[in-house]
Design an enzyme around this catalytic site. Structure first.
Site, PDB file in Angstrom:
ATOM      1  N   GLY A   1       0.809  -1.217   0.000  1.00  0.00           N
ATOM      2  CA  GLY A   1       0.000   0.000   0.000  1.00  0.00           C
ATOM      3  C   GLY A   1       0.839   1.261   0.000  1.00  0.00           C
ATOM      4  O   GLY A   1       2.076   1.213   0.053  1.00  0.00           O
TER       5      GLY A   1
ATOM      6  N   TYR B   1     -15.532   5.497   9.382  1.00  0.00           N
ATOM      7  CA  TYR B   1     -14.093   5.258   9.304  1.00  0.00           C
ATOM      8  C   TYR B   1     -13.417   5.572  10.634  1.00  0.00           C
ATOM      9  O   TYR B   1     -12.677   4.755  11.192  1.00  0.00           O
ATOM     10  CB  TYR B   1     -13.495   6.109   8.188  1.00  0.00           C
ATOM     11  CG  TYR B   1     -11.988   6.104   8.153  1.00  0.00           C
ATOM     12  CD1 TYR B   1     -11.268   4.913   8.062  1.00  0.00           C
ATOM     13  CD2 TYR B   1     -11.266   7.296   8.216  1.00  0.00           C
ATOM     14  CE1 TYR B   1      -9.883   4.912   8.028  1.00  0.00           C
ATOM     15  CE2 TYR B   1      -9.888   7.308   8.170  1.00  0.00           C
ATOM     16  CZ  TYR B   1      -9.197   6.106   8.085  1.00  0.00           C
ATOM     17  OH  TYR B   1      -7.822   6.110   8.061  1.00  0.00           O
TER      18      TYR B   1
ATOM     19  N   LYS C   1     -11.565   2.907  13.257  1.00  0.00           N
ATOM     20  CA  LYS C   1     -10.153   3.025  13.643  1.00  0.00           C
ATOM     21  C   LYS C   1     -10.011   3.190  15.159  1.00  0.00           C
ATOM     22  O   LYS C   1      -9.054   2.683  15.752  1.00  0.00           O
ATOM     23  CB  LYS C   1      -9.499   4.192  12.902  1.00  0.00           C
ATOM     24  CG  LYS C   1      -9.384   3.984  11.389  1.00  0.00           C
ATOM     25  CD  LYS C   1      -8.569   2.748  11.029  1.00  0.00           C
ATOM     26  CE  LYS C   1      -7.092   2.970  11.197  1.00  0.00           C
ATOM     27  NZ  LYS C   1      -6.290   1.798  10.724  1.00  0.00           N
TER      28      LYS C   1
ATOM     29  N   ALA D   1      -5.324  -1.513   6.003  1.00  0.00           N
ATOM     30  CA  ALA D   1      -6.567  -0.991   6.584  1.00  0.00           C
ATOM     31  C   ALA D   1      -7.546  -0.666   5.461  1.00  0.00           C
ATOM     32  O   ALA D   1      -7.162  -0.609   4.287  1.00  0.00           O
ATOM     33  CB  ALA D   1      -6.294   0.275   7.395  1.00  0.00           C
TER      34      ALA D   1
ATOM     35  N   THR E   1      -5.659   7.064  12.685  1.00  0.00           N
ATOM     36  CA  THR E   1      -5.999   8.255  11.904  1.00  0.00           C
ATOM     37  C   THR E   1      -6.399   9.440  12.765  1.00  0.00           C
ATOM     38  O   THR E   1      -6.843   9.281  13.908  1.00  0.00           O
ATOM     39  CB  THR E   1      -7.178   7.926  10.958  1.00  0.00           C
ATOM     40  OG1 THR E   1      -7.617   9.102  10.269  1.00  0.00           O
ATOM     41  CG2 THR E   1      -8.369   7.391  11.748  1.00  0.00           C
ATOM     42  N   ASP E   2      -6.249  10.635  12.191  1.00  0.00           N
ATOM     43  CA  ASP E   2      -6.728  11.842  12.860  1.00  0.00           C
ATOM     44  C   ASP E   2      -8.259  11.888  12.910  1.00  0.00           C
ATOM     45  O   ASP E   2      -8.841  12.642  13.689  1.00  0.00           O
ATOM     46  CB  ASP E   2      -6.181  13.096  12.172  1.00  0.00           C
ATOM     47  CG  ASP E   2      -6.542  13.197  10.691  1.00  0.00           C
ATOM     48  OD1 ASP E   2      -6.964  12.178  10.097  1.00  0.00           O
ATOM     49  OD2 ASP E   2      -6.373  14.292  10.114  1.00  0.00           O
TER      50      ASP E   2
END
Length: 305
Positions: A11, A133, A137, A69, A110-111
Protein backbone atom coordinates in the site's frame (compact mmCIF):
# COMPACT_ATOMS: atom_id res chain seq x y z
CA UNK A 1 18.95 -10.41 13.66
CA UNK A 2 15.99 -8.07 14.32
CA UNK A 3 12.92 -9.30 12.43
CA UNK A 4 10.09 -6.97 11.41
CA UNK A 5 6.84 -8.00 9.73
CA UNK A 6 5.17 -5.26 7.67
CA UNK A 7 1.48 -6.07 7.14
CA UNK A 8 0.14 -4.38 4.01
CA UNK A 9 3.52 -3.70 2.44
CA UNK A 10 2.15 -2.97 -1.04
CA UNK A 11 0.00 0.00 0.00
CA UNK A 12 0.85 3.69 -0.11
CA UNK A 13 2.35 3.73 3.39
CA UNK A 14 3.46 0.10 3.49
CA UNK A 15 5.75 0.54 0.48
CA UNK A 16 7.45 3.55 2.05
CA UNK A 17 8.00 1.63 5.30
CA UNK A 18 9.34 -1.42 3.45
CA UNK A 19 11.76 0.75 1.48
CA UNK A 20 13.00 2.51 4.61
CA UNK A 21 13.56 -0.76 6.48
CA UNK A 22 15.43 -2.27 3.53
CA UNK A 23 18.26 0.17 4.32
CA UNK A 24 18.74 -1.15 7.87
CA UNK A 25 21.73 -3.42 8.39
CA UNK A 26 21.11 -6.47 10.52
CA UNK A 27 17.34 -6.29 10.11
CA UNK A 28 15.16 -8.85 8.38
CA UNK A 29 11.90 -7.79 6.74
CA UNK A 30 8.91 -10.04 6.22
CA UNK A 31 6.44 -8.29 3.93
CA UNK A 32 2.80 -9.28 3.53
CA UNK A 33 0.49 -8.20 0.71
CA UNK A 34 -2.99 -9.12 -0.45
CA UNK A 35 -4.43 -7.21 -3.41
CA UNK A 36 -1.01 -6.62 -5.01
CA UNK A 37 1.03 -9.83 -4.53
CA UNK A 38 4.75 -9.45 -5.12
CA UNK A 39 7.61 -11.93 -5.49
CA UNK A 40 9.30 -10.82 -2.26
CA UNK A 41 6.16 -10.84 -0.15
CA UNK A 42 3.87 -13.32 1.61
CA UNK A 43 0.22 -13.25 0.57
CA UNK A 44 -1.91 -12.79 3.69
CA UNK A 45 -5.60 -12.01 4.10
CA UNK A 46 -5.72 -10.36 7.52
CA UNK A 47 -9.47 -10.99 7.69
CA UNK A 48 -8.60 -14.68 8.17
CA UNK A 49 -7.65 -14.96 11.85
CA UNK A 50 -6.37 -18.53 11.45
CA UNK A 51 -4.09 -17.45 8.60
CA UNK A 52 -2.81 -14.57 10.72
CA UNK A 53 -2.01 -16.97 13.57
CA UNK A 54 -0.20 -19.37 11.23
CA UNK A 55 1.84 -16.50 9.77
CA UNK A 56 2.95 -15.21 13.18
CA UNK A 57 3.64 -18.72 14.47
CA UNK A 58 5.83 -19.41 11.44
CA UNK A 59 7.74 -16.11 11.30
CA UNK A 60 7.91 -15.20 15.01
CA UNK A 61 8.86 -11.56 14.30
CA UNK A 62 10.29 -9.26 16.95
CA UNK A 63 7.95 -6.48 15.80
CA UNK A 64 4.89 -6.13 13.56
CA UNK A 65 3.81 -2.98 11.74
CA UNK A 66 0.15 -2.98 10.66
CA UNK A 67 -0.13 -0.73 7.61
CA UNK A 68 -3.13 -2.54 6.09
CA UNK A 69 -6.57 -0.99 6.58
CA UNK A 70 -9.75 0.16 4.93
CA UNK A 71 -9.00 3.89 4.83
CA UNK A 72 -11.69 5.20 2.45
CA UNK A 73 -14.37 7.01 4.50
CA UNK A 74 -17.12 6.51 1.90
CA UNK A 75 -16.44 2.75 1.71
CA UNK A 76 -16.48 2.47 5.51
CA UNK A 77 -19.78 4.36 5.66
CA UNK A 78 -21.46 2.02 3.17
CA UNK A 79 -19.76 -1.24 4.25
CA UNK A 80 -19.25 -1.12 8.04
CA UNK A 81 -18.71 -4.91 8.13
CA UNK A 82 -15.66 -4.59 5.88
CA UNK A 83 -14.39 -1.66 7.93
CA UNK A 84 -14.69 -3.71 11.13
CA UNK A 85 -13.04 -6.76 9.59
CA UNK A 86 -9.96 -4.84 8.44
CA UNK A 87 -9.70 -2.04 10.99
CA UNK A 88 -10.78 -3.83 14.19
CA UNK A 89 -10.91 -7.62 14.01
CA UNK A 90 -7.66 -7.95 12.05
CA UNK A 91 -5.80 -5.73 14.54
CA UNK A 92 -7.09 -7.89 17.38
CA UNK A 93 -6.01 -11.10 15.64
CA UNK A 94 -2.52 -9.80 14.83
CA UNK A 95 -1.95 -8.38 18.31
CA UNK A 96 -3.21 -11.53 20.02
CA UNK A 97 -0.89 -13.71 17.94
CA UNK A 98 2.04 -11.35 18.53
CA UNK A 99 1.53 -11.38 22.30
CA UNK A 100 2.44 -15.07 22.51
CA UNK A 101 5.95 -14.25 21.30
CA UNK A 102 6.39 -10.90 23.02
CA UNK A 103 6.43 -9.04 19.70
CA UNK A 104 5.89 -5.27 19.73
CA UNK A 105 2.98 -4.18 17.50
CA UNK A 106 2.69 -0.79 15.81
CA UNK A 107 -0.79 -0.13 14.45
CA UNK A 108 -1.52 2.81 12.17
CA UNK A 109 -4.56 4.93 13.04
CA UNK A 110 -6.00 8.26 11.90
CA UNK A 111 -6.73 11.84 12.86
CA UNK A 112 -10.38 11.04 12.07
CA UNK A 113 -10.79 9.59 15.57
CA UNK A 114 -11.41 13.26 16.50
CA UNK A 115 -14.40 15.44 15.56
CA UNK A 116 -12.26 18.36 14.37
CA UNK A 117 -13.78 21.04 16.58
CA UNK A 118 -10.94 21.68 19.07
CA UNK A 119 -7.52 21.34 17.44
CA UNK A 120 -4.71 20.72 18.02
CA UNK A 121 -5.29 17.31 19.56
CA UNK A 122 -2.73 15.87 21.98
CA UNK A 123 -2.27 12.12 22.03
CA UNK A 124 -4.25 11.84 25.26
CA UNK A 125 -7.23 13.88 24.06
CA UNK A 126 -10.65 12.20 24.21
CA UNK A 127 -11.60 10.80 20.77
CA UNK A 128 -15.00 11.59 19.26
CA UNK A 129 -15.23 10.32 15.66
CA UNK A 130 -18.07 11.54 13.45
CA UNK A 131 -17.98 8.93 10.67
CA UNK A 132 -17.75 5.15 10.30
CA UNK A 133 -14.09 5.26 9.30
CA UNK A 134 -13.10 7.14 12.44
CA UNK A 135 -15.24 4.89 14.62
CA UNK A 136 -13.70 1.74 13.15
CA UNK A 137 -10.15 3.03 13.64
CA UNK A 138 -10.91 4.02 17.23
CA UNK A 139 -12.28 0.53 17.87
CA UNK A 140 -9.07 -0.81 16.33
CA UNK A 141 -7.03 1.26 18.77
CA UNK A 142 -9.00 -0.25 21.64
CA UNK A 143 -8.63 -3.76 20.20
CA UNK A 144 -4.84 -3.33 20.21
CA UNK A 145 -4.82 -2.11 23.82
CA UNK A 146 -7.05 -4.99 24.92
CA UNK A 147 -4.94 -7.62 23.15
CA UNK A 148 -1.38 -6.74 24.13
CA UNK A 149 0.66 -4.62 26.54
CA UNK A 150 3.38 -4.33 23.87
CA UNK A 151 1.50 -2.19 21.38
CA UNK A 152 1.60 1.35 20.05
CA UNK A 153 -0.98 3.24 18.01
CA UNK A 154 0.48 5.78 15.57
CA UNK A 155 -2.15 8.29 14.47
CA UNK A 156 -1.54 9.97 11.12
CA UNK A 157 -3.41 12.55 9.02
CA UNK A 158 -3.85 12.76 5.24
CA UNK A 159 -0.99 10.88 3.56
CA UNK A 160 0.69 11.32 0.20
CA UNK A 161 3.84 9.90 -1.30
CA UNK A 162 5.16 7.81 -4.20
CA UNK A 163 2.13 6.29 -5.94
CA UNK A 164 1.16 3.54 -8.37
CA UNK A 165 -1.93 5.47 -9.55
CA UNK A 166 -3.32 8.97 -9.04
CA UNK A 167 -6.18 7.76 -6.84
CA UNK A 168 -3.94 6.14 -4.25
CA UNK A 169 -3.85 9.34 -2.16
CA UNK A 170 -6.50 12.02 -1.68
CA UNK A 171 -3.74 14.50 -2.58
CA UNK A 172 -2.72 13.07 -5.96
CA UNK A 173 -6.32 12.10 -6.76
CA UNK A 174 -6.85 15.80 -7.50
CA UNK A 175 -4.42 15.76 -10.44
CA UNK A 176 -6.86 14.55 -13.16
CA UNK A 177 -9.39 17.29 -12.31
CA UNK A 178 -6.61 19.89 -12.20
CA UNK A 179 -5.34 18.73 -15.58
CA UNK A 180 -8.83 18.73 -17.08
CA UNK A 181 -9.49 22.27 -15.85
CA UNK A 182 -6.40 23.45 -17.70
CA UNK A 183 -7.39 21.77 -20.98
CA UNK A 184 -11.12 22.40 -21.38
CA UNK A 185 -12.94 25.44 -22.75
CA UNK A 186 -12.72 28.54 -20.52
CA UNK A 187 -16.47 28.81 -19.98
CA UNK A 188 -16.72 25.31 -18.47
CA UNK A 189 -13.33 24.46 -17.06
CA UNK A 190 -13.25 25.47 -13.40
CA UNK A 191 -12.71 22.55 -11.00
CA UNK A 192 -14.54 22.98 -7.68
CA UNK A 193 -12.31 22.17 -4.70
CA UNK A 194 -13.18 21.96 -1.01
CA UNK A 195 -11.98 25.04 0.86
CA UNK A 196 -13.60 24.16 4.20
CA UNK A 197 -11.84 21.17 5.76
CA UNK A 198 -8.28 21.84 6.96
CA UNK A 199 -5.83 18.98 6.44
CA UNK A 200 -2.14 18.45 7.19
CA UNK A 201 -0.68 16.49 4.27
CA UNK A 202 2.06 14.17 5.51
CA UNK A 203 4.71 12.55 3.32
CA UNK A 204 4.89 8.76 3.55
CA UNK A 205 8.72 8.60 3.42
CA UNK A 206 8.72 10.90 6.48
CA UNK A 207 6.30 8.57 8.27
CA UNK A 208 8.54 5.65 7.32
CA UNK A 209 11.42 7.40 9.12
CA UNK A 210 9.20 7.78 12.21
CA UNK A 211 8.32 4.07 12.06
CA UNK A 212 11.97 3.09 11.65
CA UNK A 213 12.96 5.26 14.63
CA UNK A 214 10.22 3.68 16.75
CA UNK A 215 11.46 0.23 15.75
CA UNK A 216 15.01 1.22 16.65
CA UNK A 217 13.85 2.19 20.13
CA UNK A 218 12.11 -1.16 20.52
CA UNK A 219 15.18 -3.02 19.27
CA UNK A 220 17.29 -1.46 22.02
CA UNK A 221 14.75 -2.17 24.74
CA UNK A 222 13.05 1.24 24.87
CA UNK A 223 9.69 0.43 23.29
CA UNK A 224 7.18 3.25 22.92
CA UNK A 225 3.72 1.97 23.88
CA UNK A 226 0.27 3.51 24.11
CA UNK A 227 -0.58 6.29 21.66
CA UNK A 228 1.68 8.47 19.53
CA UNK A 229 0.94 10.92 16.72
CA UNK A 230 2.81 12.33 13.75
CA UNK A 231 1.74 15.05 11.33
CA UNK A 232 2.96 17.45 8.72
CA UNK A 233 2.89 21.05 9.91
CA UNK A 234 1.41 22.86 6.89
CA UNK A 235 -2.37 23.41 7.14
CA UNK A 236 -4.17 23.25 3.78
CA UNK A 237 -7.61 22.80 2.32
CA UNK A 238 -8.03 20.71 -0.82
CA UNK A 239 -8.33 24.00 -2.70
CA UNK A 240 -4.88 25.07 -1.48
CA UNK A 241 -3.46 21.61 -2.17
CA UNK A 242 -4.83 21.84 -5.72
CA UNK A 243 -3.20 25.25 -6.19
CA UNK A 244 0.16 23.88 -5.03
CA UNK A 245 -0.24 20.84 -7.30
CA UNK A 246 -1.04 23.05 -10.28
CA UNK A 247 2.09 25.07 -9.59
CA UNK A 248 4.20 21.91 -9.37
CA UNK A 249 2.64 20.65 -12.62
CA UNK A 250 3.21 24.03 -14.33
CA UNK A 251 -0.40 24.19 -15.54
CA UNK A 252 -2.87 27.07 -15.59
CA UNK A 253 -5.62 25.34 -13.62
CA UNK A 254 -8.97 27.01 -13.15
CA UNK A 255 -10.07 26.31 -9.59
CA UNK A 256 -13.16 27.41 -7.65
CA UNK A 257 -13.21 27.21 -3.82
CA UNK A 258 -16.19 25.53 -2.12
CA UNK A 259 -16.50 27.01 1.37
CA UNK A 260 -19.13 24.65 2.79
CA UNK A 261 -18.85 20.88 3.26
CA UNK A 262 -20.38 18.85 0.43
CA UNK A 263 -19.17 15.28 1.08
CA UNK A 264 -21.89 12.69 1.55
CA UNK A 265 -19.82 11.19 4.38
CA UNK A 266 -19.23 13.74 7.17
CA UNK A 267 -15.63 14.91 7.56
CA UNK A 268 -14.11 16.77 10.53
CA UNK A 269 -13.18 20.42 10.05
CA UNK A 270 -9.66 20.42 11.54
CA UNK A 271 -8.08 17.40 13.27
CA UNK A 272 -4.55 18.78 13.61
CA UNK A 273 -2.51 16.18 15.52
CA UNK A 274 -0.02 17.34 18.14
CA UNK A 275 3.26 15.43 17.62
CA UNK A 276 4.92 16.54 20.88
CA UNK A 277 5.33 13.05 22.36
CA UNK A 278 7.50 11.85 19.48
CA UNK A 279 9.29 15.17 19.06
CA UNK A 280 10.33 14.99 22.73
CA UNK A 281 11.97 11.62 21.96
CA UNK A 282 13.90 13.10 19.04
CA UNK A 283 11.73 11.19 16.58
CA UNK A 284 10.47 12.60 13.31
CA UNK A 285 11.20 14.20 9.95
CA UNK A 286 9.19 16.68 7.89
CA UNK A 287 9.77 17.37 4.21
CA UNK A 288 8.19 20.62 2.96
CA UNK A 289 5.06 19.89 0.91
CA UNK A 290 6.28 21.59 -2.26
CA UNK A 291 9.54 19.63 -2.17
CA UNK A 292 7.77 16.35 -1.44
CA UNK A 293 5.07 16.71 -4.10
CA UNK A 294 7.69 17.45 -6.73
CA UNK A 295 9.48 14.25 -5.74
CA UNK A 296 6.21 12.34 -6.16
CA UNK A 297 5.49 13.89 -9.56
CA UNK A 298 9.04 13.22 -10.75
CA UNK A 299 8.56 9.50 -10.06
CA UNK A 300 5.04 9.39 -11.55
CA UNK A 301 5.08 12.12 -14.21
CA UNK A 302 1.90 13.74 -15.42
CA UNK A 303 1.17 12.60 -18.98
CA UNK A 304 -1.64 15.03 -19.66
CA UNK A 305 0.39 17.55 -21.64
Amino acid sequence: MYKVAVIGASGLLGRAIANELAQQRGWQRVLTTFSRPESQSVTLDIRDAAAVTRFVDRERPDAIVIAAAERRPDVCEHDPALARALNVDAVRAIASAARRYGAWVLSISTDYVFDGTQPPYRHGAAPSPINAYGRSKLEGERALAESTDMGCVLRLPLLFGPIVDWGESAVTSLVPAIAASARTKPEARAAVMDAWAIRYPTYTPDVAVVVRQLLERHARGEAVCGTAQWSGDEPMTKYVIAQRLASALHVDAQLTPQHTPTDATPRPHNCHLDSARLEALGIGRRTPFDTAIREVLAKFPWRGK
